[in-house]
Structure formats: C-alpha cells, structure tokens
Design a protein around this motif. Structure first.
Motif, PDB file in Angstrom:
ATOM      1  N   VAL A  18       3.346   5.900   3.301  1.00 44.29           N
ATOM      2  CA  VAL A  18       4.467   6.101   4.226  1.00 44.29           C
ATOM      3  C   VAL A  18       5.787   5.866   3.490  1.00 44.29           C
ATOM      4  O   VAL A  18       5.816   5.256   2.413  1.00 44.29           O
ATOM      5  CB  VAL A  18       4.390   5.131   5.429  1.00 44.29           C
ATOM      6  CG1 VAL A  18       3.083   5.292   6.168  1.00 44.29           C
ATOM      7  CG2 VAL A  18       4.582   3.681   4.986  1.00 44.29           C
ATOM      8  N   THR A  19       6.870   6.359   4.087  1.00 45.38           N
ATOM      9  CA  THR A  19       8.219   6.070   3.590  1.00 45.38           C
ATOM     10  C   THR A  19       8.727   4.840   4.333  1.00 45.38           C
ATOM     11  O   THR A  19       9.093   4.921   5.517  1.00 45.38           O
ATOM     12  CB  THR A  19       9.155   7.269   3.827  1.00 45.38           C
ATOM     13  OG1 THR A  19       8.606   8.426   3.183  1.00 45.38           O
ATOM     14  CG2 THR A  19      10.536   6.990   3.262  1.00 45.38           C
ATOM     15  N   VAL A  20       8.713   3.717   3.667  1.00 40.42           N
ATOM     16  CA  VAL A  20       9.026   2.447   4.319  1.00 40.42           C
ATOM     17  C   VAL A  20      10.432   2.442   4.913  1.00 40.42           C
ATOM     18  O   VAL A  20      10.642   1.989   6.048  1.00 40.42           O
ATOM     19  CB  VAL A  20       8.830   1.274   3.336  1.00 40.42           C
ATOM     20  CG1 VAL A  20       9.393  -0.017   3.925  1.00 40.42           C
ATOM     21  CG2 VAL A  20       7.359   1.097   3.005  1.00 40.42           C
ATOM     22  N   ASP A  21      11.419   2.947   4.179  1.00 38.24           N
ATOM     23  CA  ASP A  21      12.791   2.928   4.684  1.00 38.24           C
ATOM     24  C   ASP A  21      12.915   3.709   5.984  1.00 38.24           C
ATOM     25  O   ASP A  21      13.649   3.305   6.898  1.00 38.24           O
ATOM     26  CB  ASP A  21      13.752   3.505   3.636  1.00 38.24           C
ATOM     27  CG  ASP A  21      13.940   2.591   2.441  1.00 38.24           C
ATOM     28  OD1 ASP A  21      13.558   1.400   2.540  1.00 38.24           O
ATOM     29  OD2 ASP A  21      14.461   3.049   1.412  1.00 38.24           O
ATOM     30  N   ARG A  22      12.219   4.826   6.079  1.00 33.89           N
ATOM     31  CA  ARG A  22      12.277   5.629   7.303  1.00 33.89           C
ATOM     32  C   ARG A  22      11.665   4.878   8.468  1.00 33.89           C
ATOM     33  O   ARG A  22      12.204   4.878   9.580  1.00 33.89           O
ATOM     34  CB  ARG A  22      11.557   6.953   7.075  1.00 33.89           C
ATOM     35  CG  ARG A  22      11.549   7.875   8.294  1.00 33.89           C
ATOM     36  CD  ARG A  22      10.989   9.249   7.930  1.00 33.89           C
ATOM     37  NE  ARG A  22      10.853  10.065   9.132  1.00 33.89           N
ATOM     38  CZ  ARG A  22       9.792  10.064   9.912  1.00 33.89           C
ATOM     39  NH1 ARG A  22       8.745   9.298   9.598  1.00 33.89           N
ATOM     40  NH2 ARG A  22       9.730  10.815  10.995  1.00 33.89           N
ATOM     41  N   SER A  39       6.015  -0.525  -1.495  1.00 32.62           N
ATOM     42  CA  SER A  39       5.684   0.763  -2.101  1.00 32.62           C
ATOM     43  C   SER A  39       5.348   1.830  -1.066  1.00 32.62           C
ATOM     44  O   SER A  39       5.406   3.032  -1.352  1.00 32.62           O
ATOM     45  CB  SER A  39       4.478   0.610  -3.040  1.00 32.62           C
ATOM     46  OG  SER A  39       3.308   0.294  -2.288  1.00 32.62           O
ATOM     47  N   GLY A  40       4.975   1.386   0.132  1.00 30.17           N
ATOM     48  CA  GLY A  40       4.574   2.328   1.164  1.00 30.17           C
ATOM     49  C   GLY A  40       3.111   2.717   1.100  1.00 30.17           C
ATOM     50  O   GLY A  40       2.649   3.519   1.918  1.00 30.17           O
ATOM     51  N   ASP A  46      -3.952  -4.708   3.901  1.00 27.98           N
ATOM     52  CA  ASP A  46      -2.572  -5.086   4.190  1.00 27.98           C
ATOM     53  C   ASP A  46      -2.369  -5.322   5.686  1.00 27.98           C
ATOM     54  O   ASP A  46      -1.628  -6.225   6.086  1.00 27.98           O
ATOM     55  CB  ASP A  46      -1.618  -3.997   3.686  1.00 27.98           C
ATOM     56  CG  ASP A  46      -1.739  -3.761   2.201  1.00 27.98           C
ATOM     57  OD1 ASP A  46      -1.715  -4.741   1.435  1.00 27.98           O
ATOM     58  OD2 ASP A  46      -1.879  -2.584   1.791  1.00 27.98           O
ATOM     59  N   VAL A  47      -3.024  -4.505   6.504  1.00 24.78           N
ATOM     60  CA  VAL A  47      -2.930  -4.695   7.946  1.00 24.78           C
ATOM     61  C   VAL A  47      -3.720  -5.933   8.364  1.00 24.78           C
ATOM     62  O   VAL A  47      -3.285  -6.703   9.220  1.00 24.78           O
ATOM     63  CB  VAL A  47      -3.430  -3.443   8.690  1.00 24.78           C
ATOM     64  CG1 VAL A  47      -3.212  -3.598  10.194  1.00 24.78           C
ATOM     65  CG2 VAL A  47      -2.717  -2.193   8.183  1.00 24.78           C
ATOM     66  N   VAL A  70       1.929   1.705  11.713  1.00 27.23           N
ATOM     67  CA  VAL A  70       2.327   2.289  10.427  1.00 27.23           C
ATOM     68  C   VAL A  70       1.099   2.857   9.724  1.00 27.23           C
ATOM     69  O   VAL A  70       1.110   3.982   9.216  1.00 27.23           O
ATOM     70  CB  VAL A  70       3.030   1.243   9.542  1.00 27.23           C
ATOM     71  CG1 VAL A  70       3.200   1.769   8.117  1.00 27.23           C
ATOM     72  CG2 VAL A  70       4.393   0.869  10.124  1.00 27.23           C
ATOM     73  N   TRP A  71       0.028   2.080   9.708  1.00 32.34           N
ATOM     74  CA  TRP A  71      -1.219   2.546   9.074  1.00 32.34           C
ATOM     75  C   TRP A  71      -1.821   3.703   9.855  1.00 32.34           C
ATOM     76  O   TRP A  71      -2.338   4.665   9.262  1.00 32.34           O
ATOM     77  CB  TRP A  71      -2.202   1.377   8.988  1.00 32.34           C
ATOM     78  CG  TRP A  71      -3.512   1.726   8.363  1.00 32.34           C
ATOM     79  CD1 TRP A  71      -3.796   1.778   7.026  1.00 32.34           C
ATOM     80  CD2 TRP A  71      -4.724   2.067   9.056  1.00 32.34           C
ATOM     81  NE1 TRP A  71      -5.118   2.132   6.839  1.00 32.34           N
ATOM     82  CE2 TRP A  71      -5.711   2.310   8.062  1.00 32.34           C
ATOM     83  CE3 TRP A  71      -5.073   2.171  10.409  1.00 32.34           C
ATOM     84  CZ2 TRP A  71      -7.020   2.671   8.392  1.00 32.34           C
ATOM     85  CZ3 TRP A  71      -6.370   2.537  10.736  1.00 32.34           C
ATOM     86  CH2 TRP A  71      -7.336   2.776   9.735  1.00 32.34           C
TER      87      TRP A  71
END
Length: 211
Positions: A18-22, A39-40, A46-47, A70-71
């Motif tokens: 994913v694009t973390v900033d978005r 890193s995205g 991680d979850v 997100v995942w």
C-alpha cells in the motif's frame, strides 16, 4: 504459544503493498497504528502485532481496525475512503470494543466466536458501515486467532474463500453468511488442520491458493 512477530506465516506468499502516505492522509490521525511498516509492505504478522498490542491495552480498537482494513483493502483505490467511513461511525471505539470483547479472552471458544460474529451485525451496538462479513471476519481472525493451540480458530470468510470451499465445509452462499455457516467452516478447517498437521489459517490460505 508461538507468536508471529518477524515471521512470514506458512502459506503466506506475498505481502499486501500500500501507499502509506495516501492511507494516512485519508484516516483520522488517532486511528493509525505506528507499528505498521513505513515501507507499505504489510504481512499478516504486522496486523497480528497490532492485535497483540490491542489485547495488551497498548493499541486502540480503532487502530486494530485500521491495520486490518489496510491489509484487507490493500491498493484498492476506495479503501481509505471506506475505512474512514467505518472509523467515523465509531469515533470512540466503543462499538468495536463491544464486538471484540468475546474474542479478546485468552482462549475464545465456539460460543464466544458465535457471539462476536453476531455482534458485528448488531445495528444498535456494533455494526459499522462497510464492515460486512467479508471484512469483519478478518477483524475477528486477527483479534481472536491463537497460534499453536489448534482446534477451532476464527478465520477469514469472504467471497474468495467461500468460492473455493468444498461443500463439506458447510458454507452454502457466496456472501451474507450466518454465524452457523461460519462456525461450520471453522470446524471443517480445524479438522483439516489436524489431518494435515498445519495451522488452521494455513488451511484458509491453501483454500485461497487452490491447495
């Protein structure tokens, strides 16, 4: 009990990217779990780390929901918008905490799993917009799964999984499953995991991968 920290789970082939900033720009600041990789590249581990923190009291239910969504949505364009709508409907996290109470115990049994599933559909106390079974079973999976103990464990049931399950798994529809159908699938996966000598979620991953 084994943990997932730093470990790629058996059956998991690639991370979600994913694009973390978005994502961060589209969500309330308090709902973002800082432990998600910058890193995205988001792995199940991680979850699970956010879920561990939630059960320990160091992450909020909103942060857990964010990590799962997100995942779950990954790079899908409408993901941040839908996630924000779900979060906005529960600004203090009380609805999520109510839904997750039963699976936050050390070893949730079938009755606890059934109760948690039904709570996510309760319009008065827990139901959130855009959080249907295909997504809330992901929340239940990460919040309630106990690795290394076997038996019936909460697992993901979405259209992809349902479309690949054999008839004996007890899931007769492609969406809108009842708690009884979900539990039938969990029992089937538990038996498959026993026979194969793997974790129940490895069975789910094999189903999705055609194995």
């Amino acid at each position: 009990m084994q943990t997932t920290r730093g470990v790629v789970l058996p059956g998991e082939r690639t991370p979600v990217t994913v694009t973390v900033d978005r994502w961060r720009a589209g969500l309330p600041p308090d709902a973002w779990p800082d432990s998600l990789p910058a890193s995205g590249e988001i792995w199940r581990r991680d979850v699970f780390a956010v879920a561990d923190a939630y059960r320990a009291g160091s992450a909020s239910p909103r942060q857990l929901l964010t990590a799962v969504l997100v995942w779950a949505y990954g790079p899908i364009g409408y993901g941040p918008w839908r996630a924000a709508r779900s979060l906005d409907a529960d600004p203090d996290g009380k609805r999520l905490a109510y839904a997750l109470k039963e699976v936050s115990a050390p070893a949730p049994d079938e009755a606890a799993l059934s109760t948690a599933y039904r709570r996510f559909g309760d319009p008065d106390h827990a139901r959130l917009p855009w959080l249907r079974p295909g997504l809330f079973t992901k929340v239940l999976y990460f919040a309630g799964y106990r690795r290394g103990v076997g038996g019936v464990q909460p697992l993901i049931l979405d259209r992809v999984v349902a479309g690949q399950l054999p008839a004996e798994a007890g899931v007769g529809r492609r969406n809108g499953w009842s708690s009884e159908e979900w539990l039938a699938y969990l029992r089937w996966a538990a038996e498959q995991s026993r026979v194969r000598g793997v974790e129940p979620d490895a069975v789910e991953m094999a189903v999705v991968g055609g194995g």
